[in-house]
Motif scaffolding. Structure first.
Motif, PDB file in Angstrom:
ATOM      1  N   ASP A 118       0.826  -1.199   0.000  1.00 17.93           N
ATOM      2  CA  ASP A 118       0.000   0.000   0.000  1.00 17.93           C
ATOM      3  C   ASP A 118       0.868   1.259   0.000  1.00 17.93           C
ATOM      4  O   ASP A 118       0.613   2.205  -0.739  1.00 17.93           O
ATOM      5  CB  ASP A 118      -0.933  -0.017   1.212  1.00 17.93           C
ATOM      6  CG  ASP A 118      -1.882   1.154   1.213  1.00 17.93           C
ATOM      7  OD1 ASP A 118      -2.706   1.236   0.282  1.00 17.93           O
ATOM      8  OD2 ASP A 118      -1.784   1.987   2.136  1.00 17.93           O
ATOM      9  N   ILE A 119       1.900   1.264   0.818  1.00 19.06           N
ATOM     10  CA  ILE A 119       2.795   2.426   0.878  1.00 19.06           C
ATOM     11  C   ILE A 119       3.554   2.584  -0.436  1.00 19.06           C
ATOM     12  O   ILE A 119       3.710   3.692  -0.949  1.00 19.06           O
ATOM     13  CB  ILE A 119       3.752   2.308   2.084  1.00 19.06           C
ATOM     14  CG1 ILE A 119       2.970   2.501   3.378  1.00 19.06           C
ATOM     15  CG2 ILE A 119       4.884   3.312   1.982  1.00 19.06           C
ATOM     16  CD1 ILE A 119       3.764   2.237   4.638  1.00 19.06           C
ATOM     17  N   VAL A 120       4.011   1.472  -1.013  1.00 19.27           N
ATOM     18  CA  VAL A 120       4.738   1.541  -2.281  1.00 19.27           C
ATOM     19  C   VAL A 120       3.817   2.029  -3.404  1.00 19.27           C
ATOM     20  O   VAL A 120       4.215   2.857  -4.232  1.00 19.27           O
ATOM     21  CB  VAL A 120       5.342   0.164  -2.628  1.00 19.27           C
ATOM     22  CG1 VAL A 120       5.825   0.114  -4.066  1.00 19.27           C
ATOM     23  CG2 VAL A 120       6.476  -0.159  -1.674  1.00 19.27           C
ATOM     24  N   ALA A 121       2.579   1.537  -3.438  1.00 15.14           N
ATOM     25  CA  ALA A 121       1.673   1.882  -4.532  1.00 15.14           C
ATOM     26  C   ALA A 121       1.055   3.271  -4.385  1.00 15.14           C
ATOM     27  O   ALA A 121       0.894   3.984  -5.376  1.00 15.14           O
ATOM     28  CB  ALA A 121       0.572   0.834  -4.636  1.00 15.14           C
ATOM     29  N   PHE A 122       0.687   3.661  -3.163  1.00 12.67           N
ATOM     30  CA  PHE A 122      -0.102   4.884  -2.991  1.00 12.67           C
ATOM     31  C   PHE A 122       0.537   5.925  -2.096  1.00 12.67           C
ATOM     32  O   PHE A 122       0.010   7.021  -1.947  1.00 12.67           O
ATOM     33  CB  PHE A 122      -1.482   4.544  -2.413  1.00 12.67           C
ATOM     34  CG  PHE A 122      -2.222   3.530  -3.221  1.00 12.67           C
ATOM     35  CD1 PHE A 122      -2.646   3.803  -4.502  1.00 12.67           C
ATOM     36  CD2 PHE A 122      -2.491   2.271  -2.699  1.00 12.67           C
ATOM     37  CE1 PHE A 122      -3.320   2.864  -5.249  1.00 12.67           C
ATOM     38  CE2 PHE A 122      -3.166   1.323  -3.428  1.00 12.67           C
ATOM     39  CZ  PHE A 122      -3.588   1.621  -4.716  1.00 12.67           C
ATOM     40  N   GLY A 123       1.623   5.596  -1.440  1.00 12.93           N
ATOM     41  CA  GLY A 123       2.207   6.523  -0.485  1.00 12.93           C
ATOM     42  C   GLY A 123       1.542   6.371   0.873  1.00 12.93           C
ATOM     43  O   GLY A 123       0.745   5.466   1.101  1.00 12.93           O
ATOM     44  N   VAL A 124       1.883   7.269   1.773  1.00 16.65           N
ATOM     45  CA  VAL A 124       1.335   7.192   3.134  1.00 16.65           C
ATOM     46  C   VAL A 124       0.119   8.110   3.219  1.00 16.65           C
ATOM     47  O   VAL A 124       0.249   9.329   3.343  1.00 16.65           O
ATOM     48  CB  VAL A 124       2.406   7.594   4.178  1.00 16.65           C
ATOM     49  CG1 VAL A 124       1.842   7.504   5.573  1.00 16.65           C
ATOM     50  CG2 VAL A 124       3.631   6.711   4.044  1.00 16.65           C
ATOM     51  N   HIS A 125      -1.048   7.504   3.102  1.00 16.78           N
ATOM     52  CA  HIS A 125      -2.312   8.228   3.233  1.00 16.78           C
ATOM     53  C   HIS A 125      -3.177   7.468   4.229  1.00 16.78           C
ATOM     54  O   HIS A 125      -3.300   6.238   4.118  1.00 16.78           O
ATOM     55  CB  HIS A 125      -3.038   8.326   1.894  1.00 16.78           C
ATOM     56  CG  HIS A 125      -2.249   9.023   0.839  1.00 16.78           C
ATOM     57  ND1 HIS A 125      -1.999  10.370   0.863  1.00 16.78           N
ATOM     58  CD2 HIS A 125      -1.631   8.545  -0.269  1.00 16.78           C
ATOM     59  CE1 HIS A 125      -1.273  10.705  -0.187  1.00 16.78           C
ATOM     60  NE2 HIS A 125      -1.030   9.607  -0.883  1.00 16.78           N
ATOM     61  N   PRO A 126      -3.772   8.157   5.190  1.00 15.09           N
ATOM     62  CA  PRO A 126      -4.548   7.442   6.222  1.00 15.09           C
ATOM     63  C   PRO A 126      -5.659   6.561   5.664  1.00 15.09           C
ATOM     64  O   PRO A 126      -5.845   5.440   6.127  1.00 15.09           O
ATOM     65  CB  PRO A 126      -5.132   8.573   7.073  1.00 15.09           C
ATOM     66  CG  PRO A 126      -4.256   9.742   6.831  1.00 15.09           C
ATOM     67  CD  PRO A 126      -3.718   9.599   5.441  1.00 15.09           C
ATOM     68  N   GLU A 127      -6.371   7.034   4.628  1.00 18.69           N
ATOM     69  CA  GLU A 127      -7.491   6.228   4.140  1.00 18.69           C
ATOM     70  C   GLU A 127      -7.030   4.953   3.453  1.00 18.69           C
ATOM     71  O   GLU A 127      -7.662   3.908   3.580  1.00 18.69           O
ATOM     72  CB  GLU A 127      -8.421   7.035   3.239  1.00 18.69           C
ATOM     73  CG  GLU A 127      -7.784   7.701   2.054  1.00 18.69           C
ATOM     74  CD  GLU A 127      -7.187   9.068   2.342  1.00 18.69           C
ATOM     75  OE1 GLU A 127      -6.408   9.521   1.504  1.00 18.69           O
ATOM     76  OE2 GLU A 127      -7.460   9.672   3.383  1.00 18.69           O
ATOM     77  N   THR A 128      -5.911   4.985   2.720  1.00 16.98           N
ATOM     78  CA  THR A 128      -5.449   3.753   2.083  1.00 16.98           C
ATOM     79  C   THR A 128      -4.797   2.813   3.096  1.00 16.98           C
ATOM     80  O   THR A 128      -4.909   1.592   2.965  1.00 16.98           O
ATOM     81  CB  THR A 128      -4.474   4.057   0.929  1.00 16.98           C
ATOM     82  OG1 THR A 128      -3.368   4.796   1.428  1.00 16.98           O
ATOM     83  CG2 THR A 128      -5.158   4.812  -0.176  1.00 16.98           C
ATOM     84  N   LEU A 129      -4.141   3.368   4.113  1.00 17.02           N
ATOM     85  CA  LEU A 129      -3.581   2.505   5.159  1.00 17.02           C
ATOM     86  C   LEU A 129      -4.694   1.814   5.942  1.00 17.02           C
ATOM     87  O   LEU A 129      -4.593   0.630   6.278  1.00 17.02           O
ATOM     88  CB  LEU A 129      -2.688   3.309   6.103  1.00 17.02           C
ATOM     89  CG  LEU A 129      -1.352   3.750   5.520  1.00 17.02           C
ATOM     90  CD1 LEU A 129      -0.608   4.628   6.511  1.00 17.02           C
ATOM     91  CD2 LEU A 129      -0.511   2.564   5.122  1.00 17.02           C
TER      92      LEU A 129
END
Length: 171
Positions: A118-129
């Motif tokens: 998730d971090i590799v694909a989208f970065g650090v965003h609270p909703e995707t984490l």
């Protein structure tokens, strides 16, 4: 006394590798489900609250296209998480760890892989984490189920039935 009843031979048996491979389609399924869910959560509020037929930005086409893209991305991420988890399960079983340890390692593998991808694909965003952590709960349940399935052996039950037949035989 049968091998199953003695316990020592039964604890030395390794679960089948094909049981670990079931983590891959499970990861794909969970990934696709949460990919579609995330895209719908992102697009449906605009569709309902600000529709295009009233001059807004919400569109049925955008919601459907987003769901298809979300499913595709979810499948790819789920494939990665499922493959990593299958490898961890197979490695754990090959070292003959007890079932609770395998379940713990497999569950940890799911959470770590989901967050890392998730971090590799989208970065650090609270909703995707949060989405990765939510999807991980379904994966953890799947690992527990796979650990249980791997412990079942049809021939173990045949050994028990043979022992019962011998014990109940006259003479």
């Amino acid at each position: 006394m049968t091998r199953r009843a003695s316990g020592s031979a039964a604890t030395r048996r390794r679960p089948l590798a094909r049981v670990a491979l079931l983590a891959i389609p499970g990861g794909i399924l969970v990934g696709a489900q949460f990919g579609v869910s995330y895209s719908l959560v992102s697009t449906v509020p605009d569709l309902l609250l600000d529709p295009t037929w009233l001059g807004g930005t919400g569109s049925v086409g955008l919601a459907l296209f987003g769901a298809m893209i979300g499913a595709g991305v979810g499948v790819l991420l789920g494939l990665g998480v499922g493959g990593f988890t299958a490898g961890v399960l197979a490695l754990s079983w090959s070292t003959r760890l007890p079932a609770p340890a395998v379940a713990g390692l497999g569950s940890s593998a799911i959470v770590v892989a989901a967050i890392a991808l998730d971090i590799v694909a989208f970065g650090v965003h609270p909703e995707t984490l949060l989405l990765a952590l939510t999807a991980s709960t379904g994966g953890v349940a799947g690992v527990i189920l796979l650990t249980w399935v791997a412990g079942l052996r049809p021939h173990d039950y045949e050994d028990v039935l043979r022992a019962r037949e011998r014990a109940s035989a006259p003479g």
